[in-house]
Structure formats: C-alpha cells, structure tokens
Motif scaffolding. Structure first.
Motif, PDB file in Angstrom:
ATOM      1  N   CYS A   1     -21.673 -22.233 -26.303  1.00  0.00           N
ATOM      2  CA  CYS A   1     -21.395 -23.653 -26.515  1.00  0.00           C
ATOM      3  C   CYS A   1     -20.645 -23.863 -27.828  1.00  0.00           C
ATOM      4  O   CYS A   1     -19.753 -24.702 -27.905  1.00  0.00           O
TER       5      CYS A   1
ATOM      6  N   VAL B   1     -15.556 -25.271 -30.756  1.00  0.00           N
ATOM      7  CA  VAL B   1     -14.477 -24.893 -31.675  1.00  0.00           C
ATOM      8  C   VAL B   1     -13.131 -25.033 -30.981  1.00  0.00           C
ATOM      9  O   VAL B   1     -12.181 -25.583 -31.545  1.00  0.00           O
ATOM     10  N   VAL B   2     -13.033 -24.574 -29.752  1.00  0.00           N
ATOM     11  CA  VAL B   2     -11.777 -24.672 -29.007  1.00  0.00           C
ATOM     12  C   VAL B   2     -11.399 -26.133 -28.779  1.00  0.00           C
ATOM     13  O   VAL B   2     -10.234 -26.526 -28.953  1.00  0.00           O
ATOM     14  N   LEU B   3     -12.368 -26.960 -28.426  1.00  0.00           N
ATOM     15  CA  LEU B   3     -12.081 -28.383 -28.213  1.00  0.00           C
ATOM     16  C   LEU B   3     -11.595 -29.063 -29.487  1.00  0.00           C
ATOM     17  O   LEU B   3     -10.649 -29.858 -29.453  1.00  0.00           O
TER      18      LEU B   3
ATOM     19  N   LEU C   1     -18.574 -21.809 -29.257  1.00  0.00           N
ATOM     20  CA  LEU C   1     -17.186 -21.394 -29.049  1.00  0.00           C
ATOM     21  C   LEU C   1     -16.400 -22.479 -28.319  1.00  0.00           C
ATOM     22  O   LEU C   1     -15.265 -22.787 -28.686  1.00  0.00           O
ATOM     23  N   VAL C   2     -16.991 -23.101 -27.319  1.00  0.00           N
ATOM     24  CA  VAL C   2     -16.327 -24.177 -26.579  1.00  0.00           C
ATOM     25  C   VAL C   2     -16.046 -25.357 -27.508  1.00  0.00           C
ATOM     26  O   VAL C   2     -14.946 -25.943 -27.467  1.00  0.00           O
TER      27      VAL C   2
ATOM     28  N   LEU D   1     -10.066 -27.630 -31.986  1.00  0.00           N
ATOM     29  CA  LEU D   1      -8.700 -27.157 -32.232  1.00  0.00           C
ATOM     30  C   LEU D   1      -7.688 -27.847 -31.328  1.00  0.00           C
ATOM     31  O   LEU D   1      -6.579 -28.173 -31.768  1.00  0.00           O
ATOM     32  N   LEU D   2      -8.067 -28.068 -30.080  1.00  0.00           N
ATOM     33  CA  LEU D   2      -7.162 -28.753 -29.161  1.00  0.00           C
ATOM     34  C   LEU D   2      -6.910 -30.201 -29.576  1.00  0.00           C
ATOM     35  O   LEU D   2      -5.867 -30.766 -29.269  1.00  0.00           O
TER      36      LEU D   2
END
Length: 75
Positions: free
Chosen positions: A56, A61-63, A58-59, A65-66
C-alpha cells in the motif's frame, strides 16, 4: 520462513504458510483434485516475511508522484 507449494498438474498454489501447513494443503489438493496421482510440483520458500502494508505504501508513493510530476512540469 514461509513456504508455498505449486501443483504439478494444474498450477494450483498454496498460500505462504509454515512448511508443514503448506505441505498438508498441497497433499489435500492432490487428494481432492487429482486422486490417484502422486503429489508433484515445486516448492518456493522465502526467508523474510513481507511487512503488512508495504504494498500500500508503494501504491501511495506512485500516486503522489503521478500528481506532483504533471504539476511540476507545467510552465
């Protein structure tokens, strides 16, 4: 250490469990789904259990960044 058994006949896999539990579930699968066929397949093991919630994080962090990258790239 956690173990996961894979069926050699159909690709079924057990959950990550203690070795004795995973082996018993593998045997139970063969008795139920492949009667009369000796157990086969492969065994995976992993040294360290993953910490709950690490996926969760990691998800998230990606969101973030997006969301941040497009705003930073606008002029």
């Amino acid at each position: 250490m956690a173990y996961r058994y894979w069926c050699g006949e159909c690709g079924h896999q057990t959950s990550w469990l203690r070795e004795s539990e995973a082996e018993q579930k593998h045997i139970d699968h063969y008795v139920t789904e492949h009667p009369g066929i000796p157990t086969g397949g492969r065994v995976e093991n992993r040294e360290k259990e993953t910490e709950p919630g690490s996926g969760c994080f990691l998800v998230l962090v990606v969101l973030v960044l997006l969301l941040v990258l497009p705003a930073a790239c606008q002029r």
